[in-house]
Design a protein around this motif. Structure first.
Motif, PDB file in Angstrom:
ATOM      1  N   ARG A 160      15.126  12.684  19.924  1.00 20.49           N
ATOM      2  CA  ARG A 160      14.094  12.907  18.908  1.00 20.49           C
ATOM      3  C   ARG A 160      13.103  13.923  19.454  1.00 20.49           C
ATOM      4  N   LYS A 161      12.491  14.644  18.565  1.00 17.57           N
ATOM      5  CA  LYS A 161      11.431  15.568  18.948  1.00 17.57           C
ATOM      6  C   LYS A 161      10.099  14.913  18.592  1.00 17.57           C
ATOM      7  N   PRO A 162       9.109  15.023  19.466  1.00 19.87           N
ATOM      8  CA  PRO A 162       7.797  14.438  19.154  1.00 19.87           C
ATOM      9  C   PRO A 162       7.005  15.320  18.183  1.00 19.87           C
ATOM     10  N   GLU A 163       7.616  15.549  17.027  1.00 19.92           N
ATOM     11  CA  GLU A 163       6.996  16.393  16.011  1.00 19.92           C
ATOM     12  C   GLU A 163       6.642  15.548  14.791  1.00 19.92           C
ATOM     13  N   PRO A 164       5.565  15.903  14.093  1.00 17.26           N
ATOM     14  CA  PRO A 164       5.149  15.122  12.919  1.00 17.26           C
ATOM     15  C   PRO A 164       6.181  15.185  11.795  1.00 17.26           C
ATOM     16  N   GLN A 165       6.324  14.055  11.102  1.00 15.20           N
ATOM     17  CA  GLN A 165       7.214  13.938   9.951  1.00 15.20           C
ATOM     18  C   GLN A 165       6.464  13.207   8.833  1.00 15.20           C
ATOM     19  N   LEU A 166       6.807  13.514   7.606  1.00 12.55           N
ATOM     20  CA  LEU A 166       6.216  12.825   6.473  1.00 12.55           C
ATOM     21  C   LEU A 166       6.902  11.473   6.294  1.00 12.55           C
ATOM     22  N   ALA A 167       6.131  10.435   5.977  1.00 12.45           N
ATOM     23  CA  ALA A 167       6.653   9.107   5.683  1.00 12.45           C
ATOM     24  C   ALA A 167       5.862   8.544   4.509  1.00 12.45           C
ATOM     25  N   TYR A 168       6.417   7.514   3.874  1.00 11.18           N
ATOM     26  CA  TYR A 168       5.722   6.799   2.806  1.00 11.18           C
ATOM     27  C   TYR A 168       5.378   5.410   3.310  1.00 11.18           C
ATOM     28  N   THR A 169       4.133   5.001   3.171  1.00 10.70           N
ATOM     29  CA  THR A 169       3.779   3.637   3.556  1.00 10.70           C
ATOM     30  C   THR A 169       4.395   2.680   2.540  1.00 10.70           C
ATOM     31  N   VAL A 225       0.887  -1.163   0.000  1.00  9.84           N
ATOM     32  CA  VAL A 225       0.000   0.000   0.000  1.00  9.84           C
ATOM     33  C   VAL A 225       0.921   1.207   0.000  1.00  9.84           C
ATOM     34  N   ARG A 226       0.866   1.993  -1.068  1.00 10.13           N
ATOM     35  CA  ARG A 226       1.813   3.100  -1.230  1.00 10.13           C
ATOM     36  C   ARG A 226       1.087   4.441  -1.185  1.00 10.13           C
ATOM     37  N   THR A 227       1.345   5.183  -0.114  1.00  9.75           N
ATOM     38  CA  THR A 227       0.774   6.513   0.038  1.00  9.75           C
ATOM     39  C   THR A 227       1.619   7.297   1.034  1.00  9.75           C
ATOM     40  N   ARG A 228       1.300   8.544   1.196  1.00  8.96           N
ATOM     41  CA  ARG A 228       1.989   9.367   2.196  1.00  8.96           C
ATOM     42  C   ARG A 228       1.214   9.285   3.509  1.00  8.96           C
ATOM     43  N   CYS A 229       1.951   9.358   4.607  1.00 11.42           N
ATOM     44  CA  CYS A 229       1.329   9.354   5.932  1.00 11.42           C
ATOM     45  C   CYS A 229       2.171  10.232   6.847  1.00 11.42           C
ATOM     46  N   VAL A 230       1.739  10.348   8.081  1.00 12.67           N
ATOM     47  CA  VAL A 230       2.463  11.149   9.073  1.00 12.67           C
ATOM     48  C   VAL A 230       2.895  10.223  10.197  1.00 12.67           C
ATOM     49  N   ILE A 231       4.152  10.370  10.630  1.00 11.64           N
ATOM     50  CA  ILE A 231       4.609   9.643  11.807  1.00 11.64           C
ATOM     51  C   ILE A 231       5.038  10.657  12.864  1.00 11.64           C
ATOM     52  N   VAL A 232       4.865  10.262  14.114  1.00 10.89           N
ATOM     53  CA  VAL A 232       5.272  11.096  15.240  1.00 10.89           C
ATOM     54  C   VAL A 232       6.003  10.196  16.231  1.00 10.89           C
ATOM     55  N   GLY A 283       5.259  -1.579   7.241  1.00  6.84           N
ATOM     56  CA  GLY A 283       6.524  -1.104   6.707  1.00  6.84           C
ATOM     57  C   GLY A 283       6.361   0.286   6.134  1.00  6.84           C
ATOM     58  N   PHE A 284       7.401   1.117   6.286  1.00  9.27           N
ATOM     59  CA  PHE A 284       7.331   2.480   5.771  1.00  9.27           C
ATOM     60  C   PHE A 284       8.725   3.012   5.486  1.00  9.27           C
ATOM     61  N   LEU A 285       8.794   4.123   4.763  1.00 12.24           N
ATOM     62  CA  LEU A 285      10.053   4.787   4.442  1.00 12.24           C
ATOM     63  C   LEU A 285      10.093   6.139   5.130  1.00 12.24           C
ATOM     64  N   VAL A 286      11.263   6.479   5.669  1.00 11.56           N
ATOM     65  CA  VAL A 286      11.478   7.757   6.341  1.00 11.56           C
ATOM     66  C   VAL A 286      12.843   8.309   5.923  1.00 11.56           C
ATOM     67  N   PRO A 287      13.098   9.604   6.159  1.00 14.24           N
ATOM     68  CA  PRO A 287      14.372  10.182   5.747  1.00 14.24           C
ATOM     69  C   PRO A 287      15.518   9.986   6.745  1.00 14.24           C
ATOM     70  N   GLU A 288      15.234   9.460   7.940  1.00 14.10           N
ATOM     71  CA  GLU A 288      16.306   9.290   8.923  1.00 14.10           C
ATOM     72  C   GLU A 288      16.218   7.925   9.599  1.00 14.10           C
ATOM     73  N   GLU A 296      12.071   1.581  19.374  1.00 13.14           N
ATOM     74  CA  GLU A 296      11.434   2.891  19.330  1.00 13.14           C
ATOM     75  C   GLU A 296       9.971   2.686  18.932  1.00 13.14           C
ATOM     76  N   GLU A 297       9.125   3.648  19.281  1.00  8.12           N
ATOM     77  CA  GLU A 297       7.712   3.578  18.903  1.00  8.12           C
ATOM     78  C   GLU A 297       7.300   4.884  18.243  1.00  8.12           C
ATOM     79  N   VAL A 298       6.434   4.752  17.239  1.00  7.62           N
ATOM     80  CA  VAL A 298       5.914   5.922  16.527  1.00  7.62           C
ATOM     81  C   VAL A 298       4.405   5.822  16.409  1.00  7.62           C
ATOM     82  N   ARG A 299       3.779   6.977  16.330  1.00  8.48           N
ATOM     83  CA  ARG A 299       2.356   7.069  15.985  1.00  8.48           C
ATOM     84  C   ARG A 299       2.317   7.240  14.470  1.00  8.48           C
ATOM     85  N   VAL A 300       1.476   6.497  13.803  1.00  7.77           N
ATOM     86  CA  VAL A 300       1.336   6.582  12.350  1.00  7.77           C
ATOM     87  C   VAL A 300      -0.091   7.037  12.058  1.00  7.77           C
ATOM     88  N   ILE A 301      -0.212   8.158  11.358  1.00 12.50           N
ATOM     89  CA  ILE A 301      -1.529   8.710  11.052  1.00 12.50           C
ATOM     90  C   ILE A 301      -1.796   8.514   9.562  1.00 12.50           C
TER      91      ILE A 301
END
Length: 156
Positions: free
Chosen positions: A69-78, A52-59, A87-92, A98-103
């Motif tokens: 890490r800062k608890p700030e939203p970042q763009l990710a790709y599912t 499933v390929r789309t953009r999402c937000v991780i925190v 599974g997802f892609l992130v820039p860092e 670690e745990e993230v919220r995925v929106i």
């Protein structure tokens, strides 16, 4: 029921975030891929994965003490979903435990990182297990809650 404010807020948030993920050249058709992933011979996964390929937000919600890490939203790709994983892609780089919220557009979830690997400059493939899924409520966008860092204690 899907809250229309939720989708509108997510769309606005995604547009406001910096897209710093740099897909390697061999992944140029990334967003055109979709559907079930055929298991390979030595695949020990518990459930089938679906692309499933789309953009999402991780925190970031919990992180290791050595990596601030800062608890700030970042763009990710599912990348893909299964019954128990995501599974997802992130820039860092992200790290196991670690745990993230995925929106996402129709729900949000909490994910515990299990693996991460570098695909290129500003592109890391991350895999994690689902901790909890949540209905699409505006609570997903409450970033004011203090994030937690893991504390490790010696076992006896």
């Amino acid at each position: 029921m899907l809250d229309s404010d939720y989708q509108q807020h997510l769309g606005t948030l995604i547009k406001s975030l910096d897209d710093s993920i740099e897909l390697p050249p061999e992944m140029s058709g990334y967003f055109q891929e979709s559907g079930p992933i055929t298991p390979c011979a030595n695949d020990r996964r518990k459930s089938v994965r679906t692309r499933v390929r789309t953009r999402c937000v991780i925190v970031p919600q919990k992180w290791l003490p050595a990596f601030s890490r800062k608890p700030e939203p970042q763009l990710a790709y599912t990348k893909d979903f299964s019954k128990t994983g995501f599974g997802f892609l992130v820039p860092e780089q992200m790290y196991p435990c670690e745990e993230v919220r995925v929106i996402l557009a129709t729900f949000w979830m909490e994910v515990r990182i299990r693996r991460s690997r570098r695909l290129g400059d500003n592109c890391f493939e991350v895999g994690g297990e689902l901790v909890r899924t949540n209905e699409p409520t505006m609570r997903a966008f409450n970033f004011d809650k203090p994030a937690k860092r893991y504390r490790f204690t010696a076992s006896r």
